[in-house]
Design an enzyme around this catalytic site. Structure first.
Site, PDB file in Angstrom:
ATOM      1  N   HIS A 174       0.790  -1.225   0.000  1.00 51.68           N
ATOM      2  CA  HIS A 174       0.000   0.000   0.000  1.00 51.68           C
ATOM      3  C   HIS A 174       0.826   1.282   0.000  1.00 51.68           C
ATOM      4  O   HIS A 174       0.408   2.307   0.526  1.00 51.68           O
ATOM      5  CB  HIS A 174      -0.961   0.005   1.196  1.00 51.68           C
ATOM      6  CG  HIS A 174      -1.953  -1.124   1.128  1.00 51.68           C
ATOM      7  ND1 HIS A 174      -2.195  -1.972   2.165  1.00 51.68           N
ATOM      8  CD2 HIS A 174      -2.730  -1.551   0.119  1.00 51.68           C
ATOM      9  CE1 HIS A 174      -3.093  -2.877   1.802  1.00 51.68           C
ATOM     10  NE2 HIS A 174      -3.425  -2.647   0.558  1.00 51.68           N
ATOM     11  N   TYR A 176       3.538   2.111   1.610  1.00 51.74           N
ATOM     12  CA  TYR A 176       4.114   2.589   2.866  1.00 51.74           C
ATOM     13  C   TYR A 176       5.644   2.469   2.851  1.00 51.74           C
ATOM     14  O   TYR A 176       6.233   2.022   1.871  1.00 51.74           O
ATOM     15  CB  TYR A 176       3.469   1.858   4.044  1.00 51.74           C
ATOM     16  CG  TYR A 176       1.996   2.208   4.200  1.00 51.74           C
ATOM     17  CD1 TYR A 176       1.578   3.546   4.186  1.00 51.74           C
ATOM     18  CD2 TYR A 176       1.016   1.222   4.341  1.00 51.74           C
ATOM     19  CE1 TYR A 176       0.235   3.880   4.318  1.00 51.74           C
ATOM     20  CE2 TYR A 176      -0.338   1.565   4.476  1.00 51.74           C
ATOM     21  CZ  TYR A 176      -0.715   2.888   4.463  1.00 51.74           C
ATOM     22  OH  TYR A 176      -2.043   3.224   4.589  1.00 51.74           O
ATOM     23  N   ASP A 267      -6.408  -2.167  -4.238  1.00 54.93           N
ATOM     24  CA  ASP A 267      -6.448  -3.405  -3.483  1.00 54.93           C
ATOM     25  C   ASP A 267      -7.881  -3.765  -3.134  1.00 54.93           C
ATOM     26  O   ASP A 267      -8.269  -4.930  -3.196  1.00 54.93           O
ATOM     27  CB  ASP A 267      -5.601  -3.237  -2.214  1.00 54.93           C
ATOM     28  CG  ASP A 267      -5.462  -4.536  -1.459  1.00 54.93           C
ATOM     29  OD1 ASP A 267      -5.591  -5.596  -2.084  1.00 54.93           O
ATOM     30  OD2 ASP A 267      -5.224  -4.475  -0.246  1.00 54.93           O
ATOM     31  N   CYS A 351     -17.587   0.245   3.794  1.00 50.82           N
ATOM     32  CA  CYS A 351     -16.609  -0.015   4.868  1.00 50.82           C
ATOM     33  C   CYS A 351     -15.367   0.848   4.670  1.00 50.82           C
ATOM     34  O   CYS A 351     -14.795   1.361   5.624  1.00 50.82           O
ATOM     35  CB  CYS A 351     -16.248  -1.494   4.905  1.00 50.82           C
ATOM     36  SG  CYS A 351     -15.804  -2.187   3.296  1.00 50.82           S
TER      37      CYS A 351
HETATM   38 FE1  SF4 Z   1     -18.743  -5.518   1.542  1.00 53.70          FE
HETATM   39 FE2  SF4 Z   1     -19.887  -4.476   3.675  1.00 53.70          FE
HETATM   40 FE3  SF4 Z   1     -17.704  -3.379   2.686  1.00 53.70          FE
HETATM   41 FE4  SF4 Z   1     -20.010  -3.195   1.334  1.00 53.70          FE
HETATM   42  S1  SF4 Z   1     -19.574  -2.316   3.313  1.00 53.70           S
HETATM   43  S2  SF4 Z   1     -17.958  -3.707   0.518  1.00 53.70           S
HETATM   44  S3  SF4 Z   1     -20.931  -5.144   1.838  1.00 53.70           S
HETATM   45  S4  SF4 Z   1     -17.862  -5.384   3.567  1.00 53.70           S
END
Ligand code: SF4
Ligand code: ADP
Length: 692
Positions: A174, A176, A267, A351
């Site tokens: 990544h 670094y 990634d 996420c």
């Molecule tokens: Fe997958 Fe949840 Fe990330 Fe969406 S938020 S990419 S569903 S892990």
């Protein structure tokens, strides 16, 4: 209980990693939680649940080895002193409690660590500007700095061992610091650490040897390497120096954790831009040049694909970050013959957005993610119903489906009414947009699980009115009736909304999804800035329209920088010939012209009044709520005790928020406020500070 399908036995074989042995091949690779050193209990609970869910190896997020590498305001771990050892031991205990191995990703960001918290100068192999848009430059490391840096890694590795970790990382991914030494794009040194590849590899080689010496034969030493930095032939490529680096160091570490970098966007590419297993072409060579176990990632959610990865010799483990976030119990479900119950990651990268926004992890598919310690939500355990009450859920979009499922799991009798023939709400149309097909997993998983619950009834083509509700006479009503796109041009710029002539026939995404015909060239006005305008632009171009996208922002789909997609979206739309007009807000539409105002200068200009599509704000669909509220006096006679709005009907937002609000409604129904936990971590009392 169902038995494991023997086809998947290979996934449950133990695998030695140097001096330790992973109980199976499910390897949760390091991933950010946004929690960092400030939230050790939340992190420990999250990681412990991964281990409980069957991940044989559970790693931490990036863990700084020294104050010259920090990432404030984002969530990162630290192993700077004994207090950190104590805090991280909570995590290793939580992982070990379920028989899994604990891995730690020791990290020095080099020129990526601007150090706004500690105000240490950023370090790099060579003097240069910062990697980011920052007024700070980065300082070239001299020999003394390199010697100190090696000592910091040794100190941190020793602390990691004391904290109970089984796998200690040397992190050259990544972009670094160790990777900055590897890449000719960032290393312009003329001493023994620069120039030839042998020289550029020197520091990584030394770090592996130092780390091994530091941890002795109690811990495995893993190397995380970006085998291709995705910057073309001038940098590290998997068929060039990336391969040579692995060949040169092949037997030195106990495990190779290989991936793509440049930055995290490559990634962890979203499903809009990469399918499952998309890194295979880059990383598959690694196993052919080392006898050590190899792990990589690829958003693996299908057990058949996982088996194929092992059997074809692509890797020894099934590396996963996002699939383990979407379903921490993925391995256990496969082990118990319940693979149909796996909540598959949809690749939306919400996420990633939480980390990029500096808040604890959120997940579209898994509403309990990030809430394990804070609210005490376990992904597989939910408090039983508090009464024999009947619950009516209106609307089968993400919020209504999730609320029904979680209520059903609690044991409530649920009636889910949906106006349309198809379940899924907004997903029905949004998942049909180019590249977003995997998003339908949000619906499909929930519908599949609901079908197993006899006490949840689903009524399609049932557009409910207040009268219907009084007839049904439920104890509780959850309104998940969604939202509708605005047609007055009001978006993030808010008031005043644009002046829009109804005769112009401007369309909203709702009209497009309802099948409205588009005529000729299309102008999309995006004042929402998430995926919708860009995805519609792609759809319209593919249908043969010339498309212009106008936005008051300076980027296309600006918020998708948070999901690490922005660059790919703008690249793609440019390649498709979409024209962009930036920094302009819609003032007036029709007759005969569209009037735009520059958000900086205030100057106005006009374009032709072709087909206008407005992607701006949304309004909650509250008609049913308001009608019910107006008849509040009749609730008691019908036995209705509560009416609540959830999801977009409460406040329009992401699918992730709709799922979370649906889940929260179900978790909290008939639970007294005093039993609803929302905890915040307070610092653990300090030990005497060490000299760092
Ligand atoms: Fe997958 Fe949840 Fe990330 Fe969406 S938020 S990419 S569903 S892990
Ligand atoms: P959310 O994202 O909050 O779940 P969606 O817009 O995806 O919201 O879904 C809302 C769903 O509610 C749609 O499928 C819509 O057809 C349904 N709906 C709206 N009003 C009614 C109603 N009066 N009766 C039944 N279903 C309704």
């Amino acid at each position: 209980m169902a038995q494991r399908n023997p086809r998947y036995d290979v996934l449950f074989e133990p695998v030695p990693i140097g001096p330790v042995t992973a109980p199976n091949r499910f390897y949760q690779t390091p991933h950010a939680t946004g929690m960092g050193y400030a939230k050790p209990k939340a992190s420990a609970t999250l990681r412990g649940i991964k281990a409980e869910g069957g991940w044989g190896v559970v790693c931490t997020e990036y863990c700084s080895i020294h104050p010259s590498s920090e990432d404030a305001p984002y969530g990162f771990l630290t192993l700077w002193d004994e207090e950190d050892v104590r805090a991280l031991a909570v995590t290793t205990d939580a992982i070990h409690a379920h028989g899994s191995l604990a891995g730690i990703e020791l990290w020095h960001g080099g020129m990526h660590a601007i150090n706004k918290l500690m105000r240490e100068p950023a370090l790099a192999p060579s003097e240069s500007s910062s990697h980011f848009v920052q007024p700070q430059q980065v300082r070239a490391m001299d020999k003394q700095d390199i010697a100190q840096f090696r000592q910091w890694q040794i100190n941190a590795a020793r602390r990691a061992e004391r904290a109970g970790f089984d796998i200690v990382y040397v992190y050259a991914g990544h972009g670094y610091l160790p990777f900055q030494f590897l890449s000719p794009l960032t290393n312009q040194r003329s001493d023994e650490y620069g120039g030839s590849l042998e020289n550029r590899v020197r520091l990584l080689r030394e770090m592996i040897e130092d780390t091994r010496e530091a941890v002795g034969d109690t811990c495995a030493v893993a190397v995380r390497l970006a085998v291709d930095e995705m910057h073309g032939p001038g940098g590290i490529t998997s068929d060039g120096e990336g391969r040579e680096i692995v060949e040169m160091l092949a037997e030195l570490p106990d495990l190779w954790d290989v991936n793509l970098a440049g930055d995290l966007g490559y990634d962890s590419r979203s499903s809009r831009f990469s399918p499952e297993g998309y890194q295979e072409d880059y990383v598959s060579f690694v196993k052919s040049v080392t006898s050590k176990p190899v792990v990589s990632v690829g958003r693996f959610t299908s057990p058949d694909t996982m088996v194929s990865q092992i059997k074809r010799g692509v890797q020894d483990f099934i590396g996963a970050a996002r699939p383990s976030i979407a379903d921490p119990f993925l391995p256990r479900k496969i082990n118990e013959g319940r693979e149909d119950e796996v909540r598959e990651c949809i690749g939306c990268n919400i996420c990633r957005a939480s980390n990029n926004e500096g808040v604890p992890l959120r997940c579209t598919q898994n509403p309990t993610m990030g809430e394990e310690w804070r609210r005490g939500w376990h992904p597989e355990i939910i408090v039983p119903q508090s009464s024999e009450a009947k619950v009516l859920v209106v609307g089968a979009g993400p919020a209504g489906l999730e609320a029904s499922l979680a209520l059903g799991r609690r044991g409530y009798q649920v009636m889910l009414a949906e106006a349309g023939r198809e379940l899924g709400g907004r997903l029905v149309h949004e998942a049909a947009l180019p590249g977003l097909g995997n998003w339908m997993r949000v619906r499909d998983h929930r519908v599949h699980m609901l079908e197993k619950l006899a006490h949840v009834e689903i009524f399609r083509e049932s557009a409910l009115t207040p009268d219907d509700m009084f007839d049904v006479a439920p104890d509780h009503v959850a309104l998940a009736t969604g939202s509708s796109w605005r047609r007055d041009g009001a978006g993030t710029l808010s008031a005043p909304a644009a002046e829009i002539d109804p005769a112009l026939g401007a369309l909203t995404p709702n009209d497009v999804f309802a099948g409205a015909e588009l005529s000729g060239d299309v102008t999309i006005y995006d004042d929402e800035h998430y995926f919708m305008a860009g995805a519609l632009a792609e759809k319209f171009v593919l249908a043969g329209h010339k498309v212009t996208l106008v936005t008051p922002h300076t980027l296309v789909s600006a918020w998708t920088e948070m999901t690490n997609e922005q660059i790919f979206i703008q690249q793609k739309l440019s390649g498709l010939g979409v024209e962009f007009i930036f920094s302009h807000a819609l003032i007036k539409a029709g007759p005969g012209k569209l009037v735009w105002r520059c958000t900086y200068s205030g100057q106005e200009f006009e374009t032709a009044a072709n087909q206008l599509v407005l992607v701006t704000g949304r309004s909650p669909n509250r008609a049913l709520h308001d009608a019910l509220e107006a008849r509040g006096g009749e609730w008691a006679d019908a036995g209705i005790k509560s009416v609540a709005c959830i999801g977009d009907c409460l406040v329009p937002s992401t699918i992730a928020d709709a799922v979370h609000r649906g889940h929260r409604y179900a978790r909290e129904l008939e639970v007294p406020a005093s039993n609803r936990m929302v905890r915040r971590e307070r610092p653990i009392p300090e030990l005497e500070a060490e000299v760092l």
